[in-house]
Design an enzyme around this catalytic site. Sequence first.
Site, mmCIF file in Angstrom:
data_model
loop_
_atom_site.group_PDB
_atom_site.id
_atom_site.type_symbol
_atom_site.label_atom_id
_atom_site.label_comp_id
_atom_site.label_asym_id
_atom_site.label_seq_id
_atom_site.Cartn_x
_atom_site.Cartn_y
_atom_site.Cartn_z
ATOM 1 N N ARG A 77 69.994 27.297 77.214
ATOM 2 C CA ARG A 77 70.985 26.426 76.479
ATOM 3 C C ARG A 77 71.684 25.593 77.634
ATOM 4 O O ARG A 77 72.697 25.161 77.427
ATOM 5 C CB ARG A 77 72.111 27.158 75.827
ATOM 6 C CG ARG A 77 71.644 28.434 75.008
ATOM 7 C CD ARG A 77 71.420 28.117 73.648
ATOM 8 N NE ARG A 77 70.636 29.068 72.963
ATOM 9 C CZ ARG A 77 69.455 29.268 72.862
ATOM 10 N NH1 ARG A 77 68.546 28.598 73.465
ATOM 11 N NH2 ARG A 77 69.073 30.351 71.970
ATOM 12 N N SER A 103 78.745 27.439 66.981
ATOM 13 C CA SER A 103 79.262 28.307 67.874
ATOM 14 C C SER A 103 80.203 27.617 69.051
ATOM 15 O O SER A 103 79.755 26.683 69.527
ATOM 16 C CB SER A 103 78.177 28.988 68.806
ATOM 17 O OG SER A 103 77.129 29.773 67.860
ATOM 18 N N GLU A 152 80.997 25.866 74.545
ATOM 19 C CA GLU A 152 79.917 25.266 74.253
ATOM 20 C C GLU A 152 79.938 23.593 73.728
ATOM 21 O O GLU A 152 79.451 22.905 74.591
ATOM 22 C CB GLU A 152 78.893 25.758 73.182
ATOM 23 C CG GLU A 152 77.566 25.685 73.340
ATOM 24 C CD GLU A 152 76.685 26.325 72.691
ATOM 25 O OE1 GLU A 152 76.723 26.273 71.250
ATOM 26 O OE2 GLU A 152 75.910 27.196 73.136
HETATM 27 P P1 NAP Z 1 72.606 36.765 67.131
HETATM 28 O O1 NAP Z 1 71.291 36.430 66.189
HETATM 29 O O2 NAP Z 1 73.404 37.643 66.761
HETATM 30 O O3 NAP Z 1 72.233 36.696 68.578
HETATM 31 C C1 NAP Z 1 73.171 36.886 69.763
HETATM 32 C C2 NAP Z 1 72.706 36.999 70.985
HETATM 33 O O4 NAP Z 1 71.597 38.005 70.878
HETATM 34 C C3 NAP Z 1 71.768 35.836 71.247
HETATM 35 O O5 NAP Z 1 72.196 35.698 72.515
HETATM 36 C C4 NAP Z 1 70.361 35.887 71.202
HETATM 37 O O6 NAP Z 1 69.709 35.539 72.129
HETATM 38 C C5 NAP Z 1 70.471 37.590 71.343
HETATM 39 N N1 NAP Z 1 69.257 38.402 70.484
HETATM 40 C C6 NAP Z 1 69.300 38.614 69.311
HETATM 41 N N2 NAP Z 1 68.180 39.190 68.755
HETATM 42 C C7 NAP Z 1 67.443 38.909 69.862
HETATM 43 C C8 NAP Z 1 65.993 39.555 70.085
HETATM 44 N N3 NAP Z 1 65.129 40.011 69.401
HETATM 45 N N4 NAP Z 1 65.510 39.134 71.481
HETATM 46 C C9 NAP Z 1 66.399 38.603 72.352
HETATM 47 N N5 NAP Z 1 67.581 38.120 71.990
HETATM 48 C C10 NAP Z 1 68.137 38.320 71.039
HETATM 49 O O7 NAP Z 1 73.537 35.139 67.314
HETATM 50 P P2 NAP Z 1 74.104 34.136 66.549
HETATM 51 O O8 NAP Z 1 75.172 33.682 67.569
HETATM 52 O O9 NAP Z 1 74.188 34.124 65.186
HETATM 53 O O10 NAP Z 1 72.819 32.952 66.947
HETATM 54 C C11 NAP Z 1 71.554 33.075 66.164
HETATM 55 C C12 NAP Z 1 70.786 32.184 66.789
HETATM 56 O O11 NAP Z 1 71.081 30.986 67.213
HETATM 57 C C13 NAP Z 1 70.512 32.831 68.332
HETATM 58 O O12 NAP Z 1 69.270 32.569 68.704
HETATM 59 C C14 NAP Z 1 71.641 31.879 68.985
HETATM 60 O O13 NAP Z 1 70.929 31.751 70.533
HETATM 61 C C15 NAP Z 1 71.219 30.391 68.474
HETATM 62 N N6 NAP Z 1 72.283 29.700 68.815
HETATM 63 C C16 NAP Z 1 72.006 28.392 69.500
HETATM 64 C C17 NAP Z 1 72.906 27.648 69.889
HETATM 65 C C18 NAP Z 1 72.498 26.429 70.604
HETATM 66 O O14 NAP Z 1 71.393 26.243 70.922
HETATM 67 N N7 NAP Z 1 73.597 25.709 71.225
HETATM 68 C C19 NAP Z 1 74.127 27.661 69.441
HETATM 69 C C20 NAP Z 1 74.438 28.773 68.475
HETATM 70 C C21 NAP Z 1 73.616 29.670 68.189
HETATM 71 P P3 NAP Z 1 69.256 33.990 72.018
HETATM 72 O O15 NAP Z 1 70.455 33.281 72.308
HETATM 73 O O16 NAP Z 1 68.185 34.014 73.178
HETATM 74 O O17 NAP Z 1 68.504 33.680 70.735
#
Ligand code: NAP
Length: 345
Positions: free
Chosen positions: A168, A242, A340
């Site tokens: 990120r 987020s 963020e």
């Molecule tokens: P979430 O799906 O509950 O995930 C929370 C955290 O757990 C994230 O850091 C995610 O990793 C990790 N995670 C969940 N399942 C995983 C798996 N099978 N393997 C590895 N890591 C896992 O959280 P959320 O906040 O609702 O977000 C959903 C998705 O959107 C996530 O992938 C999150 O990173 C992404 N997101 C991206 C941004 C951005 O690009 N700025 C902003 C908000 C949310 P990862 O972060 O590596 O996916």
Amino acid sequence: MILMNISQNVSLAGYSTMGLGGPAAYLAEVTNRSEVTEALKWAGEHQLPAVMIGEGSNIIWGDSGYPGLVIVDKIRGYEVFEEDETNVYLTLGSGEPWDEVVGRSVEAGLTGIEALSLIPGTAGATPIQNVGAYGQEISQTLTTIEAFDAQKGDFLTLAGSDCGFSYRNSRFKTTDRGRFYITSVVLHLTKGNPLPPFYSSVQEYFEEHGIKEYTPAALREAVIAIRSAKLPDPALVRNTGSFFANPIVDAAQLDYLRGRFEALPYWPVESGGAKLPAAWLIEQAGFKDYHDEATGMATWPRQALVLVNEHAKTTADLMAFKQKIVDAVQAKFEITLQQEPELLS
Ligand code: NAP
């Protein structure tokens, strides 16, 4: 000669999906590369700072506004410029709405960005924070970007490998913040299906809906369903997605925290530590479905990582609420949450 329309004293609240912020001294929309050059030249001649924005879905403006020229990116374009049996190279105008790009690529049967469905913002904004979700991130598909380099005073092409991508993050947010004005991106997508394993929420969706063929369209459908169920629509509820990054802790800190909090969820990372879900930390610190009368801010009931503007009047209100959360998480977990969305002023 100035061909584009430069407006003065424009409220920036309409240029952030959080709906807060003071005025821009000047604001102009650009629709092509030469207008970017023209706008930057004009700002330079007037000794004003300049910033380029997309849809304002990851921006917070200060209450004093922006003292220079805000350049609103409306550079469109979606073009297949190279293709063979398995590979497709797409050139995208930086102002192309991101989810429309994902929708079109999925309709064409391409894989690579379908897990990034429903992320608000423009194509040109995706490299800034190396946007990622549900196992895909833009660094995996981005081959080059084209940008105006304010240091060199000219356009250049940067390879994805030169963008300093990490989790990120990128050089555009760190060492070279404010230097590049991205005008187009090239993505390398492939014909075919995304490969498992999928995030558990995605896998569960496939199982619940009897989906056995994992096409790009099926993954897009799953991600849209998961996101819509837990995230507010910025067109209806003022928010910038987020508000905090999911923190990464080292192995020692993980051991320490697991010793103190048995239920701590975490995902190991290659370096030996782990990613922690910021939403869980925020909820445990007492901010689940929290409505703060003093500031008019709240956490979204189904995803505490999203701060929503219920009736806040100023960015100072938002920042006061943010600080309450940061302090509470710090006190309980000894972790400092990082904001963020970018604060511009
Ligand atoms: P979430 O799906 O509950 O995930 C929370 C955290 O757990 C994230 O850091 C995610 O990793 C990790 N995670 C969940 N399942 C995983 C798996 N099978 N393997 C590895 N890591 C896992 O959280 P959320 O906040 O609702 O977000 C959903 C998705 O959107 C996530 O992938 C999150 O990173 C992404 N997101 C991206 C941004 C951005 O690009 N700025 C902003 C908000 C949310 P990862 O972060 O590596 O996916």
